[in-house]
Design an enzyme around this catalytic site. Structure first.
Site, PDB file in Angstrom:
ATOM      1  N   HIS A  70       0.878  -1.176   0.000  1.00 30.36           N
ATOM      2  CA  HIS A  70       0.000   0.000   0.000  1.00 30.36           C
ATOM      3  C   HIS A  70       0.916   1.226   0.000  1.00 30.36           C
ATOM      4  CE1 HIS A  70      -2.469  -2.959   2.264  1.00 30.36           C
ATOM      5  NE2 HIS A  70      -3.522  -2.350   1.753  1.00 30.36           N
TER       6      HIS A  70
ATOM      7  N   ASP B 228       2.187   2.086   3.363  1.00 30.41           N
ATOM      8  CA  ASP B 228       3.083   1.107   4.018  1.00 30.41           C
ATOM      9  C   ASP B 228       4.527   1.490   3.774  1.00 30.41           C
ATOM     10  OD1 ASP B 228       0.810  -0.518   4.224  1.00 30.41           O
ATOM     11  OD2 ASP B 228       1.414  -1.844   2.582  1.00 30.41           O
TER      12      ASP B 228
HETATM   13  C1  XLS Z   1      -7.931  -6.368   4.142  1.00 30.14           C
HETATM   14  C2  XLS Z   1      -7.454  -6.589   2.792  1.00 30.14           C
HETATM   15  C3  XLS Z   1      -6.266  -5.735   2.379  1.00 30.14           C
HETATM   16  C4  XLS Z   1      -6.114  -5.749   0.892  1.00 30.14           C
HETATM   17  C5  XLS Z   1      -5.289  -4.647   0.346  1.00 30.14           C
HETATM   18  O1  XLS Z   1      -8.687  -7.131   4.701  1.00 30.14           O
HETATM   19  O2  XLS Z   1      -7.200  -7.933   2.607  1.00 30.14           O
HETATM   20  O3  XLS Z   1      -5.113  -6.152   3.020  1.00 30.14           O
HETATM   21  O4  XLS Z   1      -5.594  -6.955   0.439  1.00 30.14           O
HETATM   22  O5  XLS Z   1      -5.751  -3.400   0.718  1.00 30.14           O
END
Ligand code: XLS
Ligand code: NI
Ligand code: NI
Length: 440
Positions: free
Chosen positions: A104, A107
């Site tokens: 992300h 991140d």
């Molecule tokens: C959350 C999601 C997230 C997505 C990406 O539950 O799995 O991690 O994969 O934003």
């Protein structure tokens, strides 16, 4: 090879075969082994989730850090910390033998005081990542935006009732797409964590879903404008954080995309634990997406039968992995997608070595699932049975009904002239035994 943060693992994890007792070796995942006409690596396209593996600190809602000491998170300057974390990420990827990663925007780079500063931090970190990608050969499976952690998104991001917030989300996505493009990402994911509602007493459903559609359309237009060829993916999830999510499951999301003329521009990223939260199974969600020609990628993890939330555990269930690989192989693979471990080690697993054990287990489970599924398809064990089960539609009244050649009156007449139907057994238990015989 980088050798700074995971010095206990001296060389990349290698394949030692199923009889190996070495916990830091693959028992089934043999990267270059051919299965059909592709190697295991080409079939499985594993990816490490930056947010869990690099940033996970064992926190849960009852406690902050779980006593995870992560050297790469020790610098006090946020940008230095991000740079160290990026280096650790690529060391981990190389040592684990994983070819892809996912992130992300927030991140990999710290949020600044202003939106502009956040964008600048992201641009800097993208260049850092780009250098590591070049050095290691690791590629980006997908990038995405975190439009759910910042409190401004507490009432929605792309679907927010507040125009300034919606605009901020749009701008954030624009910059995240730029980041994915700069890193040669093969996909870009949209998980609408805050896109949904808590209560209808303050919500205009029509306006919110139209906003969602507009938000996606703008992303599609921008992608085309900059000539970026990646695949857009929506990741369905039914709840958590929002009570009602607009992308609750595969079928709901497909309906939404069709309704708003977006179906040609998106595929789905199916996550195992989201499927179970939706009261469904992983394989069902995969099959629904695949049937529509829209299974683009997978977040490979699992939930816990006794815990009703997104526990994001590493996938170790061979049966589940086999069923998933059956769907994936039957549609001819995931294309630009892959198997991203959107999974985290448990709060008690506080040693960086646990990150290796976790990924090794997930990779071995899917490698074994791939081998079993491939063999079952080769031997046509299920296909032969299923074809036979529907064979009464190949001729006679079955064929006439399905080809639209008969009316209800014709059918009524036909049924009146026949004896009662005779049902064949569905043989579920026999087939379950056959699947087990392939697994054992
Ligand atoms: C959350 C999601 C997230 C997505 C990406 O539950 O799995 O991690 O994969 O934003
Ligand atoms: Ni999830
Ligand atoms: Ni996910």
């Amino acid at each position: 090879m980088i050798n700074k943060y995971f010095t206990k693992v001296e060389k990349p994890i290698s394949y030692e075969g199923k009889d190996s007792k070495n916990p830091l070796a693959f028992k089934y995942y043999n990267k270059s082994q051919k299965v059909g006409n592709k190697t295991m690596a080409e079939h499985l396209r594993f990816s490490v989730a930056f947010w869990h593996t690099m940033l996970g600190n064992g926190a849960d809602i009852f406690g902050t850090g779980g006593g995870f000491t992560r050297e790469w998170r020790s610098a006090s300057d946020p940008m230095q910390r991000s740079k160290d974390t990026m280096e650790a990420n690529f060391e981990f990827l190389q040592k684990c033998g994983v070819d892809y990663w996912c992130f992300h925007d927030r991140d990999i780079a710290p949020e600044g005081e202003t939106f502009t500063e956040s964008c600048k931090n992201l641009e800097t970190m993208v260049q850092v990542a780009k250098k590591f990608q070049k050095e290691t050969g690791v590629k980006l499976l997908w990038g995405t935006q975190n439009c759910f952690s910042n409190p401004i998104y507490s009432q929605g991001a792309g679907s927010s009732p507040n125009a300034h917030v919606m605009a901020t989300a749009i701008a954030q996505v624009k910059n995240a797409i730029d980041a994915t493009k700069e890193l040669g990402g093969e996909n870009h994911v949209f998980w609408g964590g805050r896109e949904g509602y808590e209560s209808l007493i303050n919500t205009d459903l029509k306006k919110e879903t139209e906003k969602m559609a507009r938000f996606f359309q703008m992303a599609v237009d921008y992608k085309k404008k900059i000539g970026f060829k990646c695949q857009f993916l929506i990741e369905p999830k039914p709840c958590e954080p929002t009570k009602h999510q607009y992308d609750a499951d595969a079928a709901t999301t497909l309906y939404f995309l069709k309704e708003y003329g977006l179906i040609d521009d998106f595929k789905l990223n199916i996550e195992a634990n989201h499927a179970t939260l939706a009261g469904s199974t992983f394989e069902h969600e995969l099959a629904v997406a695949s049937l529509a020609g829209k299974l683009g990628s997978v977040d490979a993890n699992r939930g816990d039968l006794l815990l009703g939330w997104d526990t994001d555990q590493f996938p170790t269930d061979i049966y589940d992995a086999t069923m998933a690989m059956l769907v994936i192989l039957k549609q001819g693979g995931l294309g630009t997608g892959g198997l991203n471990f959107d999974a985290k080690v448990r709060r008690g697993s506080n040693d960086p070595l646990d990150l290796f054990y976790a990924h090794i287990g997930g990779m071995d489970a899917f490698a074994k699932g791939l081998l079993v599924a491939h063999q079952m398809i080769q031997d046509k064990v299920l296909d032969k049975f299923i074809d036979e089960r529907y064979s009464s539609h190949n001729s006679g009244i079955g064929q006439q009904i399905m080809s639209g050649k008969v009316t209800m009156e014709d059918v009524d007449k036909w049924v009146r002239n026949e004896k009662n139907p005779v049902l064949q057994s569905g043989r579920q238990e026999m087939l379950e035994n056959i699947i087990n015989s392939y697994i054992f």
